[in-house]
Design a protein around this motif. Structure first.
Motif, PDB file in Angstrom:
ATOM      1  N   ALA A  32      -6.550  -0.500   1.485  1.00  0.00           N
ATOM      2  CA  ALA A  32      -5.117  -0.497   1.103  1.00  0.00           C
ATOM      3  C   ALA A  32      -4.738  -0.492  -0.642  1.00  0.00           C
ATOM      4  O   ALA A  32      -4.016   0.202  -0.895  1.00  0.00           O
ATOM      5  N   GLN A  33      -5.777  -1.240  -1.031  1.00  0.00           N
ATOM      6  CA  GLN A  33      -5.359  -1.471  -2.571  1.00  0.00           C
ATOM      7  C   GLN A  33      -5.717  -0.137  -3.244  1.00  0.00           C
ATOM      8  O   GLN A  33      -5.141   0.336  -4.473  1.00  0.00           O
ATOM      9  N   LEU A  34      -7.005   0.681  -2.812  1.00  0.00           N
ATOM     10  CA  LEU A  34      -7.204   2.039  -3.151  1.00  0.00           C
ATOM     11  C   LEU A  34      -6.057   2.789  -3.263  1.00  0.00           C
ATOM     12  O   LEU A  34      -5.644   3.393  -4.111  1.00  0.00           O
ATOM     13  N   ALA A  35      -5.377   2.875  -1.923  1.00  0.00           N
ATOM     14  CA  ALA A  35      -4.152   3.608  -1.798  1.00  0.00           C
ATOM     15  C   ALA A  35      -3.293   3.178  -2.912  1.00  0.00           C
ATOM     16  O   ALA A  35      -2.311   4.211  -3.470  1.00  0.00           O
ATOM     17  N   ARG A  36      -2.907   2.042  -2.931  1.00  0.00           N
ATOM     18  CA  ARG A  36      -1.697   1.744  -3.883  1.00  0.00           C
ATOM     19  C   ARG A  36      -2.315   2.395  -5.396  1.00  0.00           C
ATOM     20  O   ARG A  36      -1.592   2.909  -6.067  1.00  0.00           O
ATOM     21  N   CYS A  37      -3.519   2.195  -5.674  1.00  0.00           N
ATOM     22  CA  CYS A  37      -3.982   2.733  -7.071  1.00  0.00           C
ATOM     23  C   CYS A  37      -3.720   4.229  -7.201  1.00  0.00           C
ATOM     24  O   CYS A  37      -3.236   4.544  -8.327  1.00  0.00           O
ATOM     25  N   LEU A  87      -1.431   6.213  -9.862  1.00  0.00           N
ATOM     26  CA  LEU A  87      -1.954   7.225 -10.763  1.00  0.00           C
ATOM     27  C   LEU A  87      -1.340   8.666 -10.241  1.00  0.00           C
ATOM     28  O   LEU A  87      -1.579   9.845 -11.095  1.00  0.00           O
ATOM     29  N   GLY A  88      -0.821   8.910  -9.106  1.00  0.00           N
ATOM     30  CA  GLY A  88      -0.394  10.192  -8.567  1.00  0.00           C
ATOM     31  C   GLY A  88       0.848  10.776  -9.535  1.00  0.00           C
ATOM     32  O   GLY A  88       1.361  10.105 -10.142  1.00  0.00           O
ATOM     33  N   GLU A  89       0.949  12.140  -9.154  1.00  0.00           N
ATOM     34  CA  GLU A  89       2.026  12.854 -10.005  1.00  0.00           C
ATOM     35  C   GLU A  89       2.946  13.244  -9.059  1.00  0.00           C
ATOM     36  O   GLU A  89       2.507  13.840  -7.660  1.00  0.00           O
ATOM     37  N   GLY A  90       4.168  13.853  -9.272  1.00  0.00           N
ATOM     38  CA  GLY A  90       4.960  14.546  -8.379  1.00  0.00           C
ATOM     39  C   GLY A  90       5.293  13.779  -7.174  1.00  0.00           C
ATOM     40  O   GLY A  90       5.520  12.614  -7.346  1.00  0.00           O
ATOM     41  N   GLU A  91       5.361  14.207  -5.960  1.00  0.00           N
ATOM     42  CA  GLU A  91       5.670  13.426  -4.825  1.00  0.00           C
ATOM     43  C   GLU A  91       4.455  12.794  -4.194  1.00  0.00           C
ATOM     44  O   GLU A  91       4.486  12.182  -2.971  1.00  0.00           O
ATOM     45  N   ALA A  92       3.398  13.027  -4.734  1.00  0.00           N
ATOM     46  CA  ALA A  92       2.100  12.503  -4.225  1.00  0.00           C
ATOM     47  C   ALA A  92       2.110  10.948  -3.906  1.00  0.00           C
ATOM     48  O   ALA A  92       1.738  10.268  -2.861  1.00  0.00           O
ATOM     49  N   PRO A  93       2.746  10.181  -4.949  1.00  0.00           N
ATOM     50  CA  PRO A  93       2.804   8.688  -4.718  1.00  0.00           C
ATOM     51  C   PRO A  93       3.392   8.275  -3.387  1.00  0.00           C
ATOM     52  O   PRO A  93       3.148   7.173  -2.963  1.00  0.00           O
ATOM     53  N   ALA A  94       4.574   8.978  -2.986  1.00  0.00           N
ATOM     54  CA  ALA A  94       5.277   8.757  -1.889  1.00  0.00           C
ATOM     55  C   ALA A  94       4.106   8.656  -0.661  1.00  0.00           C
ATOM     56  O   ALA A  94       4.256   7.782   0.176  1.00  0.00           O
ATOM     57  N   TYR A  95       3.465   9.532  -0.394  1.00  0.00           N
ATOM     58  CA  TYR A  95       2.422   9.699   0.581  1.00  0.00           C
ATOM     59  C   TYR A  95       1.710   8.488   0.450  1.00  0.00           C
ATOM     60  O   TYR A  95       1.175   7.663   1.316  1.00  0.00           O
ATOM     61  N   GLY A 115       3.023   5.089   1.187  1.00  0.00           N
ATOM     62  CA  GLY A 115       3.047   4.973   2.695  1.00  0.00           C
ATOM     63  C   GLY A 115       1.666   4.450   3.194  1.00  0.00           C
ATOM     64  O   GLY A 115       1.663   3.467   4.140  1.00  0.00           O
ATOM     65  N   GLU A 116       0.624   5.225   2.857  1.00  0.00           N
ATOM     66  CA  GLU A 116      -0.654   5.040   3.473  1.00  0.00           C
ATOM     67  C   GLU A 116      -0.993   3.390   2.974  1.00  0.00           C
ATOM     68  O   GLU A 116      -1.770   2.927   3.828  1.00  0.00           O
ATOM     69  N   ARG A 125      -1.950   0.613   5.739  1.00  0.00           N
ATOM     70  CA  ARG A 125      -3.618   0.025   5.666  1.00  0.00           C
ATOM     71  C   ARG A 125      -3.206  -1.510   5.474  1.00  0.00           C
ATOM     72  O   ARG A 125      -4.146  -2.411   6.121  1.00  0.00           O
ATOM     73  N   HIS A 126      -2.306  -2.015   4.767  1.00  0.00           N
ATOM     74  CA  HIS A 126      -2.093  -3.452   4.562  1.00  0.00           C
ATOM     75  C   HIS A 126      -1.671  -3.948   5.953  1.00  0.00           C
ATOM     76  O   HIS A 126      -2.061  -5.221   6.267  1.00  0.00           O
ATOM     77  N   ASP A 127      -0.978  -3.284   6.900  1.00  0.00           N
ATOM     78  CA  ASP A 127      -0.457  -4.021   7.796  1.00  0.00           C
ATOM     79  C   ASP A 127      -1.684  -4.282   9.245  1.00  0.00           C
ATOM     80  O   ASP A 127      -1.607  -4.948  10.043  1.00  0.00           O
ATOM     81  N   SER A 128      -2.739  -3.567   8.733  1.00  0.00           N
ATOM     82  CA  SER A 128      -4.031  -3.547   9.655  1.00  0.00           C
ATOM     83  C   SER A 128      -5.201  -4.745   8.966  1.00  0.00           C
ATOM     84  O   SER A 128      -5.886  -4.943   9.648  1.00  0.00           O
ATOM     85  N   CYS A 129      -4.779  -4.973   7.635  1.00  0.00           N
ATOM     86  CA  CYS A 129      -5.737  -5.917   7.106  1.00  0.00           C
ATOM     87  C   CYS A 129      -5.192  -7.159   6.680  1.00  0.00           C
ATOM     88  O   CYS A 129      -6.243  -8.076   6.298  1.00  0.00           O
ATOM     89  N   GLY A 130      -3.807  -7.724   6.853  1.00  0.00           N
ATOM     90  CA  GLY A 130      -3.355  -8.789   6.452  1.00  0.00           C
ATOM     91  C   GLY A 130      -2.937  -8.923   5.230  1.00  0.00           C
ATOM     92  O   GLY A 130      -3.040  -8.069   4.318  1.00  0.00           O
ATOM     93  N   ASN A 131      -3.174 -10.028   4.697  1.00  0.00           N
ATOM     94  CA  ASN A 131      -2.828 -10.415   3.182  1.00  0.00           C
ATOM     95  C   ASN A 131      -1.415  -9.873   2.807  1.00  0.00           C
ATOM     96  O   ASN A 131      -1.135  -8.976   2.133  1.00  0.00           O
TER      97      ASN A 131
END
Length: 885
Positions: free
Chosen positions: A710-715, A719-727, A730-731, A735-741
């Protein structure tokens, strides 16, 4: 009591002016009807019994002396007390029945002691009383505010106990501590002891020098000398204060200790006396204990509690922890006596190397050199028992005894000194014990690994784990699994460490439970690690493992922290900090301060972060605690990031994510990367952030940290450009929902909302920001919540959306009606009756409203409604008066 210099009705005391003055104050209070309690404490032979005899002799009223019973059974001491005070055996039995019943000892005493005249009760050797009698006596003192039984309190208590005994808390009680005699006092006592003929001056100076102002030792030494020896016509024993003398004075104390405690005292004496001088001697006199450890994702694994009883000796006052975690004998005679009492089979038959070059033990001084002692006394350097060198037993040590001495010194540094010094001492201990004492050799290796772990030295960890044939069973699994993890052979590590979790995790031994919890952390199973460490803590408490508690609490606090249960981690760490400080385990305390700093960085308490991190770093620097230092710096950086100080946070985190000896701790580097990426992107350091994120991606793929995907997806979103960060945002949320914290999930939502706002999508940003705010507020993360509120305000909404013009439209009509009714003061039942709903349905709607509006309670609803109404009126005015636009 050993070492009493007089048994006459009026014993002479020397250098006891302050103690006699305290006795005089007690006598005066008792005679005036106020009573009182005076505690007297001292080492064996320092004159406690003599002081009580003198007090009884000087007291103007009736004085009773009560000695400890020869046999310690329940209520045995109370029987002796009542037998001393009662006029008949029948009266004593009645008093005992009353004391054991609801009346208590105070009422029982009232039946035996009249108020016709003042009474002084002198209780000797309270530490030898049984627990039942001690507890009853303490309750009686506390019940009567320390004034003794009856009114107006004409009973005084003069109570002696050994130095290691802990007196109860009694209001108004005074404590005096006996110590050594001055040169003049010792000389006067020596003259009093030699009633037949005065000793020759050279003999007297040597006796005074070796006895070091200890009245009991001086008396015992004189008793064993002949008239010819005192006169100087025959040589004195070498040394005069030899093992026989020390056994007479200290034998009673040592015989009452458990065998393990006696053996540890002897081992400590080896470490102190085995022949070091100057700076080396200072190191040789440091030793201590530490027990347990943790897992590979930031905590060191545990070893056996082989030296755990040593902390009990520290707690009992037989040993004293000094500056920097060192432990020493307050009474050097006790160390020599403990070594002399050790079995010859333990001391060994193989002669070890003698004292180090430059050592001048007085045991080796010829009898014709008493002038040196006299000169030392004249220069004020006399009465130094610690100048006496080792006895013959110390100079005949086996490799096992020398190995144990290294083990003790290493344990001292591990508990409260430089950890890499501990590593070297412990490795030497392991080599000396290898093949001779395999269990202790294994312990020494695991402890050496723990020291290297705390110091951030991977190679040192691997060297310590290479234990050869001394490591078997699950210990071998643990060593091989950890070695595989440190060399990034994860498949091998999982196979071995899973066996450790399965095997050791099923036992009731707290030491093995701690090891199983450590293995679970290596495998990335923080929930199992927390559960197993909690079981270890429960067992340690049940078994009264005082020395083990700080380690168990430290590991549990870290496991809770890694699992994202911050309030639990804080509660556990605070208790662990108290126990670590109480037992002198300063390196453990530094780690607990670092955990508390991390928790405070979540809560947004900048003051607490600074305080705890500062304390952790103050110890971590001089002691080489790379692990604790990394945690503390991470906490400071995360707090800065929470306050919007991204540039400061990035600068602080750069060294922590850098590989190599100048970087952060090897087991914490990757855990810090997501925080660094966030701070670096916010300050334009994209290249550094991207490099760190690529390494983090490879590490996350190993599967040793649940929240890592989940934290890798946030990273990647940051670092993404354009509309890639939105994806990627969301990812990350998925992933946070499945691992807690929940805290990390809220940080992702905050970053997502901030990105949306900067893309000029304020309406879309409010949802993630409100969800983040609710989570931060529930977690009491004040600083992060305030940061989120500022982002919400920037979207055009108010804090949490409570007065956002769009907020009413986001609620259903039913919810809006409920809000207005509650805002006017209606209860859930009244709202339910008005709208024909059930109270449970009303409560459900209110919870949804709170989450949607970002508020925490119904008391905020009147302000919410006022804000809606004010906004509606403003829009109406603006519509009716367009010229005002």
């Amino acid at each position: 009591m050993s070492g009493a210099t007089h048994t006459a009705a009026d014993p002479r005391l020397y250098d006891r002016t302050a103690e006699l003055a305290a006795v005089g104050r007690l006598s005066a209070r008792t005679a005036a009807g106020r009573g009182g309690v005076l505690f007297v404490t001292g080492n064996p032979g320092e004159g406690r019994t003599s002081l009580l005899s003198r007090a009884a002799s000087d007291f103007p009223g009736t004085a009773y002396r009560v000695a400890a019973p020869h046999h310690r059974g329940p209520w045995s001491a109370a029987r002796v007390l009542f037998a001393t005070l009662a006029p008949t055996p029948a009266a004593a039995r009645r008093a005992l029945r009353l004391a054991r019943g609801e009346g208590g000892l105070a009422r029982a005493m009232a039946t035996l002691v009249t108020e016709a005249e003042p009474v002084l009760i002198c209780v000797d050797d309270l530490h030898l009383w049984d627990a039942h009698s001690r507890a009853a006596l303490a309750a009686a003192w506390q019940e009567t505010d320390g004034r003794g039984p009856g009114r107006p309190g004409r009973v005084g208590w003069l109570v002696s106990a050994a130095r290691h005994h802990r007196f109860p808390e009694v209001p108004g009680a005074e404590t005096v501590r006996l110590g050594r005699l001055t040169t003049a006092g010792a000389r006067a006592l020596l003259a009093d002891l030699c009633t037949v003929a005065a000793p020759a001056p050279p003999v007297a100076e040597r006796l005074l020098d070796e006895a070091a102002g200890h009245p009991g030792v001086l008396a015992a030494t004189v008793r064993r000398l002949t008239v010819a020896q005192l006169a100087g016509t025959q040589p004195l024993p070498q040394p005069a204060v030899d093992d026989t003398v020390l056994a007479e004075v200290y034998g009673g104390l040592l015989e009452r200790l458990p065998a393990a405690s006696r053996r540890l005292l002897a081992t400590v004496a080896v470490a102190v006396l085995a022949g070091r001088t100057g700076a080396d001697c200072a190191r040789a006199e440091t030793y201590g204990v530490r027990d347990g450890g943790s897992g590979v994702d930031g905590r060191a694994p545990s070893a056996r509690a082989s030296a755990e009883p040593l902390e009990g000796l520290v707690a009992d006052g037989l040993l004293r922890r000094r500056r920097g975690g060192a432990v020493g004998f307050d009474d050097p005679f006790l160390g020599r006596a403990a070594l002399a009492s050790a079995r010859p089979s333990w001391r060994g038959e193989t002669r070890a190397p003698g004292p180090a070059k430059g050592a001048t033990p007085s045991a080796d001084l010829p009898a014709d050199r008493p002038a040196a002692g006299a000169a030392a006394l004249a220069r004020g350097r006399g009465h130094r028992a610690d100048r006496l060198g080792p006895s013959a037993a110390v100079r005949a040590l086996s490799p096992v005894a020398r190995g144990r001495a290294h083990l003790v010194r290493g344990l001292a540094a591990l508990a409260g000194g430089p950890v890499m010094d501990a590593h070297e001492e412990l490795l030497q201990a392991a080599e000396l014990l290898r093949g001779r004492a395999p269990v202790e050799a294994s312990d020494a290796r695991f402890l050496a690994m723990e020291a290297a772990w705390a110091g951030g030295d991977v190679e040192g960890c691997l060297a310590a784990l290479d234990g050869g044939e001394d490591v078997r069973g699950t210990e071998r699994d643990f060593a091989e699994g950890l070695s595989a993890a440190l060399t990034v052979r994860l498949d091998d590590a999982r196979t071995a460490l899973t066996r450790v979790v399965t095997g050791d995790g099923a036992t009731d031994d707290p030491r093995l439970l701690l090891r199983a919890g450590s293995a679970a952390l290596v495998l990335g199973d923080t929930a199992t690690a927390a559960r197993v460490h909690a079981r270890a803590l429960v067992k340690a408490r049940a078994e009264h493992r005082t020395a083990l508690l700080p380690r168990a609490l430290e590991q549990l606090a870290y496991a809770e922290l890694r699992a994202g249960r911050y309030s639990r981690a804080a509660r556990t760490a605070r208790e662990g900090l108290r126990t670590a400080e109480a037992t002198g385990q300063h390196n453990v305390a530094a780690h607990q301060h670092a955990v508390l700093a991390l928790v405070a960085s979540v809560e947004g308490d900048g003051t607490a972060v600074t305080e705890h991190a500062g304390r952790a770093l103050a110890t971590a620097g001089p002691h080489g605690l790379v692990q604790a230092a990394t945690l503390a710096e991470w906490a400071l950086a995360r707090a800065e990031l929470g306050r919007g100080l991204a540039a400061q946070a990035a600068a602080r985190l750069v060294p922590l994510v850098r590989p190599g000896p100048r970087g952060g701790h090897f087991a914490l580097r990757m855990l810090v990367v997501p925080c660094f990426v966030e701070a670096a992107v916010a300050t334009g350091r994209d290249a550094e952030a991207r490099e760190a994120a690529e390494e983090y991606a490879a590490w996350a793929a190993l599967g040793v940290d649940g929240p890592a995907p989940a934290q890798l997806a946030r990273c990647r979103a940051l670092l993404g450009e354009g509309e890639a960060p939105a994806y990627w945002f969301g990812e990350a949320v998925r992933r946070h929902d499945s691992c807690g914290n929940d805290f990390e999930r809220a940080r992702t939502l905050l970053a997502y909302g901030t990105w949306l706002r900067r893309r000029r999508r304020p309406g879309d940003a409010r949802g993630p920001l409100r969800d983040a705010l609710v989570t931060f507020e529930r977690a009491a993360a004040g600083g992060w919540a305030e940061h989120t509120r500022s982002e919400l305000r920037a979207t055009g909404g108010a804090s949490g959306g409570a007065t956002d013009p769009a907020a009413p439209r986001e609620l259903t009509p039913q919810q809006q009606r409920i809000v207005r009714l509650v805002a006017r003061g209606a209860t859930n039942q009244e709202v339910a009756d008005h709208l024909s709903l059930s109270p449970r349905t009303v409560d459900h709607h209110l919870r949804g409203v709170f989450a949607r509006l970002g508020i925490r309670s119904r008391v905020e609803l009147p302000g919410v409604v006022d804000g809606w109404d004010a906004d509606g009126e403003a829009r109406t005015v603006a519509t009716e008066r367009p010229e005002c636009r």
